[in-house]
Design an enzyme around this catalytic site. Sequence first.
Site, short mmCIF file in Angstrom:
data_model
loop_
_atom_site.label_atom_id
_atom_site.label_comp_id
_atom_site.label_asym_id
_atom_site.label_seq_id
_atom_site.Cartn_x
_atom_site.Cartn_y
_atom_site.Cartn_z
CB SER A 222 -0.94 0.00 1.21
OG SER A 222 -1.72 -1.15 1.22
CG HIS B 270 -5.60 -2.89 0.85
ND1 HIS B 270 -5.15 -2.34 -0.33
CD2 HIS B 270 -4.90 -2.27 1.83
CE1 HIS B 270 -4.24 -1.43 -0.08
NE2 HIS B 270 -4.07 -1.36 1.23
CG ASP C 239 -6.49 -3.05 -3.26
OD1 ASP C 239 -7.10 -2.36 -2.42
OD2 ASP C 239 -5.31 -3.39 -3.12
#
Length: 516
Positions: A230, A486, A459
């Site tokens: 991320s 995610h 996602d």
Amino acid sequence: MPHPARARIRRLSLLTLVAAAAATACGDTAQEKRQPSAVGVVPGLERFYEQDVDWESCGSYGADGPMMVRQGVECARVEVPLDYEDPDGEVITLAVSRLPAGGDRIGSLLVNPGGPGASGLSTALAADGTVLADRFDVVGFDPRGVGSSEPAVRCLTDAEFDADRAVDDGDTSPAGIAETEKRNREYAELCAERNGTDLLAHLGTREVVQDMDVLRGVLGDDALTYLGYSYGTRLGTLYAEAFPGRVRAMVLDGAIDPEQDPVEEIVLQAEGFQKAFDEFAAYCARYAGCPLGTDPARAAERFRGLVDPLLDAPAPTTDPRGLSHRDAITGVQQGLYSPTLWGSLRGGLESLATTGTGDTLLRLADLYEGRGEDGTYSNITDAFNAVRCVDDPPVTDRALAGELDMRFRAAAPFLDDGRGTGSAALDVCAFWPVPATGEPHTPDVRDLPPVLVISTTGDPATPYDAGVELAARLGGVLVTFEGTQHTVALDGNACVDTAVTSYLVDSTVPESDPHC
């Protein structure tokens, strides 16, 4: 509806949940000191690259410390300059963790879980039980200002956080906007008062990538081997841009497009959460009594019928706080991060629909906000704000803020409470006491070895196309995961993990996107 703002795009995995649950008292055992020699020193920073680091028990390193002790992780503190332009000035410390390699060691694997603002110490266990843990010292760290690093940024007390979460920040009337902006301005002022502007000015990604190179040198690696999730992909991208000749291998999972305008990023994120909500609604419809009904096309409408009454009064909980409208939305978004939480999310919505109680959704919101069962907060929210407010220029144009609010509602109907007016409050970053030190840009990367980028089709927080773009910009190789969650690396998908392991251990990249 809360004012649109980027979600903390940290990795959410079973490791995170188990680590939180396993934090109990445990005896401390000092670990053997293993000190490599620093390599690749940046001139003028020798004292930091060549420092001696004493590895010790993790028992006092945050809530996960006792759990890390039981798993054989050791911890240390590494000094770095607050301001790299003034290396003889103030010094701060980074909290670092390490799970020593169990076999034929290649070097260190530095892991970042995302955020910004998330503690990374327990990510030393991300590869536990895998080939990677045999071949690498797996290293986690709390970025500057975060978690157990010192000083840690703190803006609100625990009681102030509880009070803030109970407030409706989605009123788009002129009076409501004025009140929200007043609170945002007061929050920014408190951050400056309680932390100092010198610290706030040096908490951005710009500084963290320099810290990462100090860690690389202190750990004794000629080149960095890195796994970033991320927001951690932004760290990886900027590190590659600053130190391309010092990258051995880099896996970036759940990519942030470095060229993406922050406003567009928020809208795309809203679209991602809507898609995840639609997938969840279809899953829920398979169960009798699903509070969203059996027609996924009407799920958003039924959802609003459950949560919008909370604007007038919170739902009762065993916790005296109750479930506010704001916390209900936060809890639902938390539950959409991973299918592993869909059962809890369904149960929370069922409780709200059948008994009018909000305990489960409140617990999910607490997980997102970093609130422990004892009522204390981690500093994830304060650190998140401190980093994002210097990483990108703020939105200060009121017309743009109003346009963003309407686009956000259109992109995510399940989050639209019907109060859109084309006007919206400026968020905290518009009042931040120090200027931004970063901005969207095309990465200028040369002589970089192939990078492995993983992107998930569904996602909710980082759109699939961002991974496609990042792989292209870095001259990397893409791995597509077909799913709704995610990030995915080291979460047990054999197809993805085989590609990651082969790449990190043997520098073997797939000849084409394997589409896992």
